[in-house]
Write a protein that holds these residues in place. Structure first.
Motif, PDB file in Angstrom:
ATOM      1  N   LEU A  14       0.697  -0.733  -0.284  1.00 23.58           N
ATOM      2  CA  LEU A  14      -0.174  -0.613   0.013  1.00 23.58           C
ATOM      3  C   LEU A  14       0.620   1.326   0.434  1.00 23.58           C
ATOM      4  CD1 LEU A  14      -2.525   0.765   0.259  1.00 23.58           C
ATOM      5  CD2 LEU A  14      -3.111   1.321   2.395  1.00 23.58           C
ATOM      6  N   VAL A  15       1.830   1.021   0.866  1.00 25.38           N
ATOM      7  CA  VAL A  15       2.929   2.296   1.212  1.00 25.38           C
ATOM      8  C   VAL A  15       3.268   3.061  -0.252  1.00 25.38           C
ATOM      9  CG1 VAL A  15       4.407   3.381   1.834  1.00 25.38           C
ATOM     10  CG2 VAL A  15       2.782   2.099   3.337  1.00 25.38           C
ATOM     11  N   LEU A  16       3.466   1.372  -0.780  1.00 22.40           N
ATOM     12  CA  LEU A  16       4.921   1.209  -2.214  1.00 22.40           C
ATOM     13  C   LEU A  16       4.014   1.678  -3.321  1.00 22.40           C
ATOM     14  CD1 LEU A  16       8.099   0.400  -4.014  1.00 22.40           C
ATOM     15  CD2 LEU A  16       6.121  -1.115  -3.904  1.00 22.40           C
ATOM     16  N   GLY A  17       2.566   1.095  -3.117  1.00 15.99           N
ATOM     17  CA  GLY A  17       2.129   2.165  -4.446  1.00 15.99           C
ATOM     18  C   GLY A  17       0.989   3.707  -4.080  1.00 15.99           C
ATOM     19  N   ILE A  18       1.306   3.958  -3.059  1.00 15.72           N
ATOM     20  CA  ILE A  18       1.260   5.489  -3.190  1.00 15.72           C
ATOM     21  C   ILE A  18       2.327   6.166  -3.917  1.00 15.72           C
ATOM     22  CG2 ILE A  18       0.545   6.985  -1.038  1.00 15.72           C
ATOM     23  CD1 ILE A  18      -0.739   4.949   0.433  1.00 15.72           C
ATOM     24  N   ILE A  19       3.274   5.794  -2.630  1.00 18.92           N
ATOM     25  CA  ILE A  19       4.691   6.939  -3.078  1.00 18.92           C
ATOM     26  C   ILE A  19       4.804   6.651  -4.897  1.00 18.92           C
ATOM     27  CG2 ILE A  19       7.069   6.899  -2.878  1.00 18.92           C
ATOM     28  CD1 ILE A  19       6.661   6.197   0.070  1.00 18.92           C
ATOM     29  N   THR A  20       4.467   5.754  -5.553  1.00 16.26           N
ATOM     30  CA  THR A  20       5.046   5.425  -7.030  1.00 16.26           C
ATOM     31  C   THR A  20       4.135   5.806  -7.666  1.00 16.26           C
ATOM     32  OG1 THR A  20       4.787   3.044  -7.257  1.00 16.26           O
ATOM     33  CG2 THR A  20       6.631   3.396  -6.285  1.00 16.26           C
ATOM     34  N   THR A  21       2.841   5.600  -7.381  1.00 16.96           N
ATOM     35  CA  THR A  21       1.512   6.111  -8.157  1.00 16.96           C
ATOM     36  C   THR A  21       1.928   7.912  -8.264  1.00 16.96           C
ATOM     37  OG1 THR A  21       0.288   4.542  -7.885  1.00 16.96           O
ATOM     38  CG2 THR A  21      -0.290   6.364  -8.419  1.00 16.96           C
ATOM     39  N   LEU A  22       2.515   8.972  -7.076  1.00 16.69           N
ATOM     40  CA  LEU A  22       2.967  10.072  -6.807  1.00 16.69           C
ATOM     41  C   LEU A  22       3.815  10.516  -7.507  1.00 16.69           C
ATOM     42  CD1 LEU A  22       0.438  10.764  -4.002  1.00 16.69           C
ATOM     43  CD2 LEU A  22       0.003  10.924  -5.848  1.00 16.69           C
ATOM     44  N   ALA A  23       5.210   9.401  -7.427  1.00 19.20           N
ATOM     45  CA  ALA A  23       6.058   9.914  -7.907  1.00 19.20           C
ATOM     46  C   ALA A  23       6.451  10.170  -9.368  1.00 19.20           C
ATOM     47  CB  ALA A  23       6.990   9.699  -6.693  1.00 19.20           C
TER      48      ALA A  23
END
Length: 130
Positions: A14-23
């Motif tokens: 979940l954390v990885l998905g949020i960060i990589t989607t936005l970045a």
């Protein structure tokens, strides 16, 4: 070492998905040249091909992001999501190491080698064992 934090595998996704989607995914999909300039790439005058490839990469990353979010919420596919991430992280590390060795990318991309290596280690630490 493998799977030492397996109990938190879905939270990691979940954390990885949020960060990589936005970045990565959304900036590459919607504004690839702006992202390229931010990463210190020299952008040529004729940009159609660059925009095309940047948006294609952004679209590919969005597909990976969908898998990450599904794996974060569906325990039945969490493990296969990690298997896919090992492939993505490993291949991206090879791509960036090649660019660094050939001296064909800006320093920001060379520094991404560290990120891909760290992501590989994190994926191993959070790998769901069951």
């Amino acid at each position: 070492m493998i799977g030492i934090y397996a109990a938190h595998a879905q939270s990691f996704l979940l954390v990885l998905g949020i960060i990589t989607t936005l970045a990565f995914a959304l900036p590459l999909f919607f504004a690839p040249l702006k992202w390229a300039r931010l990463m210190l790439f020299k952008v040529p005058e004729d940009t159609d091909l660059n925009v095309y490839f940047g948006r294609c990469l952004g679209a590919f990353i969005l597909v990976v992001e969908m898998m990450i979010f599904r794996g974060a919420f569906d325990p039945a596919i969490t493990r296969i999501t990690f298997d896919i991430l090992f492939a993505v992280f490993g291949i991206m590390l090879v791509v960036h190491l090649y660019g660094w060795l050939k001296e064909i990318q800006p320093v920001t991309e060379n520094l991404e080698n560290i990120m891909w290596a760290v992501l590989l280690v994190l994926a191993a630490l959070f790998y769901p064992l069951t």
